[in-house]
Enzyme design. Sequence first.
Site, PDB file in Angstrom:
ATOM      1  N   CYS A  10      70.933  68.412 -38.397  1.00 34.80           N
ATOM      2  CA  CYS A  10      71.634  67.738 -37.304  1.00 34.80           C
ATOM      3  C   CYS A  10      71.020  66.351 -37.152  1.00 34.80           C
ATOM      4  CB  CYS A  10      71.588  68.554 -36.011  1.00 34.80           C
ATOM      5  SG  CYS A  10      69.964  68.739 -35.245  1.00 34.80           S
ATOM      6  N   ASN A  13      67.031  67.123 -35.143  1.00 34.21           N
ATOM      7  CA  ASN A  13      66.320  68.350 -35.518  1.00 34.21           C
ATOM      8  C   ASN A  13      65.567  68.955 -34.334  1.00 34.21           C
ATOM      9  OD1 ASN A  13      63.721  69.367 -37.835  1.00 34.21           O
ATOM     10  ND2 ASN A  13      65.612  70.427 -37.417  1.00 34.21           N
ATOM     11  N   CYS A  15      67.782  70.493 -31.568  1.00 32.04           N
ATOM     12  CA  CYS A  15      68.717  71.388 -30.877  1.00 32.04           C
ATOM     13  C   CYS A  15      69.466  72.289 -31.859  1.00 32.04           C
ATOM     14  CB  CYS A  15      69.721  70.595 -30.034  1.00 32.04           C
ATOM     15  SG  CYS A  15      69.011  69.679 -28.658  1.00 32.04           S
ATOM     16  N   ARG A  16      70.456  71.724 -32.536  1.00 31.46           N
ATOM     17  CA  ARG A  16      71.355  72.537 -33.350  1.00 31.46           C
ATOM     18  C   ARG A  16      70.738  73.059 -34.636  1.00 31.46           C
ATOM     19  NH1 ARG A  16      76.142  68.374 -33.759  1.00 31.46           N
ATOM     20  NH2 ARG A  16      74.342  66.988 -33.822  1.00 31.46           N
ATOM     21  N   SER A  17      70.116  72.192 -35.426  1.00 35.17           N
ATOM     22  CA  SER A  17      69.605  72.661 -36.721  1.00 35.17           C
ATOM     23  C   SER A  17      68.429  73.635 -36.589  1.00 35.17           C
ATOM     24  CB  SER A  17      69.285  71.495 -37.659  1.00 35.17           C
ATOM     25  OG  SER A  17      68.355  70.608 -37.101  1.00 35.17           O
ATOM     26  N   ASP A 127      77.382  69.455 -30.022  1.00 32.36           N
ATOM     27  CA  ASP A 127      76.081  68.866 -29.681  1.00 32.36           C
ATOM     28  C   ASP A 127      75.815  69.091 -28.197  1.00 32.36           C
ATOM     29  OD1 ASP A 127      73.790  67.397 -29.281  1.00 32.36           O
ATOM     30  OD2 ASP A 127      74.507  65.631 -30.350  1.00 32.36           O
TER      31      ASP A 127
END
Length: 163
Positions: A10, A13, A15-17, A127
Site C-alpha cells: 500500500c 505500509n 494500514c492495509r498492507s 484506504d
Amino acid sequence: MKPVAICFVCLGNICRSPTAEAVMRAQVEAAGLTEWITVDSAGTGDWHVGEAPDHRAQTAASRRGFDLSGLRARQIAAPDFERFDLVLAMDAANLAHLRQLCPPALRSRVRLLMEFGSQPAVNEVADPYFGGGEGFELVLDQCEDACRGLLARLRPGLAGETA
C-alpha cells in the site's frame, strides 16, 4: 513445487498492507502451508519506514485474532520484484507506481489483491487512514475475502494439494 513468496503493498505500509500480511499469514498457517507460502508487506512511500502499523489497524486486527504488533513499515525496493512471485497492490495508484518501478520482464507479478476477492466489482482495498474505525473493519473484511481467494488459487500447485 517451488514455494511462493507474496508481498502486499500500500502507500505507507501502516494500514492495509500489514493487515493483508497478517491475514494471509494466519490463513497460510491454518492451512498448514507455511513451508510453501511466505508473506511480507511494504509501502510505495517512505514516510513511515520503521514504524509499527497504525494503532487503529492493530486494534481492529487484534479483535479478529490477528497480531500486527511485530510488523514494521518498510519501502518497496528493486530486489523485491525478483524476490517475490506476487507483488499485490491494494489500489490502482499503488499498482501504477509498482509497475513503473518493476522491471518490464517481471511486471506480470504485479497485480491487485482484490483480483482474488469474491466481489468482482470491488477492485481496491479501501484506504481507512483518514476515516473512523469502521474503515479498518472494511479493510479486514476485504483482506480476509481476497486472501481466501488467493490461497484457494495457490493451493492446487503447492505440495500436491488439490483445491
